[in-house]
Design a protein around this motif. Structure first.
Motif, PDB file in Angstrom:
ATOM      1  N   THR A 180       0.848  -1.191   0.000  1.00 54.88           N
ATOM      2  CA  THR A 180       0.000   0.000   0.000  1.00 54.88           C
ATOM      3  C   THR A 180       0.888   1.249   0.000  1.00 54.88           C
ATOM      4  N   PRO A 181       0.322   2.425  -0.227  1.00 55.05           N
ATOM      5  CA  PRO A 181       1.136   3.640  -0.112  1.00 55.05           C
ATOM      6  C   PRO A 181       1.837   3.757   1.249  1.00 55.05           C
ATOM      7  N   ALA A 221       3.997   6.729   2.328  1.00 52.65           N
ATOM      8  CA  ALA A 221       2.956   7.681   1.940  1.00 52.65           C
ATOM      9  C   ALA A 221       1.729   7.483   2.830  1.00 52.65           C
ATOM     10  N   HIS A 222       0.669   8.264   2.580  1.00 53.02           N
ATOM     11  CA  HIS A 222      -0.564   8.181   3.353  1.00 53.02           C
ATOM     12  C   HIS A 222      -1.755   8.185   2.394  1.00 53.02           C
ATOM     13  N   THR A 223      -2.575   7.144   2.451  1.00 52.79           N
ATOM     14  CA  THR A 223      -3.752   7.053   1.593  1.00 52.79           C
ATOM     15  C   THR A 223      -4.765   8.119   1.991  1.00 52.79           C
ATOM     16  N   VAL A 237       2.383  12.011  -0.395  1.00 49.80           N
ATOM     17  CA  VAL A 237       3.755  11.597  -0.118  1.00 49.80           C
ATOM     18  C   VAL A 237       4.653  12.830  -0.055  1.00 49.80           C
ATOM     19  N   THR A 238       5.551  12.847   0.928  1.00 51.63           N
ATOM     20  CA  THR A 238       6.598  13.855   0.990  1.00 51.63           C
ATOM     21  C   THR A 238       7.864  13.194   0.460  1.00 51.63           C
ATOM     22  N   TYR A 239       8.389  13.738  -0.617  1.00 53.96           N
ATOM     23  CA  TYR A 239       9.489  13.091  -1.329  1.00 53.96           C
ATOM     24  C   TYR A 239      10.783  13.082  -0.523  1.00 53.96           C
ATOM     25  N   THR A 260       9.247  17.965  -1.115  1.00 53.39           N
ATOM     26  CA  THR A 260       7.972  18.417  -1.666  1.00 53.39           C
ATOM     27  C   THR A 260       6.874  17.429  -1.299  1.00 53.39           C
ATOM     28  N   THR A 261       5.745  17.924  -0.789  1.00 54.74           N
ATOM     29  CA  THR A 261       4.606  17.061  -0.485  1.00 54.74           C
ATOM     30  C   THR A 261       3.644  17.119  -1.662  1.00 54.74           C
ATOM     31  N   VAL A 262       3.322  15.939  -2.188  1.00 55.43           N
ATOM     32  CA  VAL A 262       2.527  15.814  -3.400  1.00 55.43           C
ATOM     33  C   VAL A 262       1.348  14.889  -3.151  1.00 55.43           C
ATOM     34  N   ILE A 263       0.184  15.293  -3.658  1.00 55.48           N
ATOM     35  CA  ILE A 263      -0.988  14.403  -3.688  1.00 55.48           C
ATOM     36  C   ILE A 263      -0.999  13.711  -5.038  1.00 55.48           C
ATOM     37  N   TRP A 264      -0.965  12.390  -5.008  1.00 56.30           N
ATOM     38  CA  TRP A 264      -1.103  11.574  -6.210  1.00 56.30           C
ATOM     39  C   TRP A 264      -2.575  11.215  -6.359  1.00 56.30           C
TER      40      TRP A 264
END
Length: 125
Positions: A18-19, A24-26, A60-62, A100-104
């Motif tokens: 899972t993420p 990461a965080h779902t 996710v924060t890269y 960088t924090t990104v929403i996928w």
């Protein structure tokens, strides 16, 4: 040389869970992730390979700098710091900096990308 072409055969990827299993965080849905490291290792300063995820959203924060190209599917990436959202399709690329924090937002059933990740080194003391 490791080629990544839109019309290439799709190699089988390893199940990565899972993420949450990749830090990461779902946010929505039940996405699953998979991948295959084809260059370097998880502990190498530079690594690359293939990554895939199924429909859903996660944050996710890269922990590394990344250059990636989408091979399959459609997704939107949102930079939480700037609020910028860009929709990507096959052949589109991006660069994301460490921290960088990104929403996928995977909008198709699944996506697959090729990537090159560079882990920053600490400055000498």
């Amino acid at each position: 040389m490791i080629p990544f072409k839109l019309d290439m055969d799709r190699v089988q990827l390893d199940d990565w869970g899972t993420p949450e299993d990749i830090g990461a965080h779902t946010v929505e849905g039940t996405p699953l992730v998979s991948g295959k490291i084809l260059f370097g290792t998880l502990s190498s300063p530079v690594s690359g390979g293939l990554y895939a995820a199924t429909h859903g959203r996660y944050r996710v924060t890269y922990p590394f700098d990344e250059h990636a190209t989408l091979l399959d599917g459609q997704l939107a990436l949102t930079d939480e710091g700037t609020g910028q959202t860009v929709i990507y399709g096959p052949g589109d690329s991006w660069i994301i900096a460490t921290g960088t924090t990104v929403i996928w937002d995977i909008r198709s059933d699944s996506i697959r990308k090729s990537y090159l990740a560079v882990t920053p080194t600490s400055a000498p003391a």
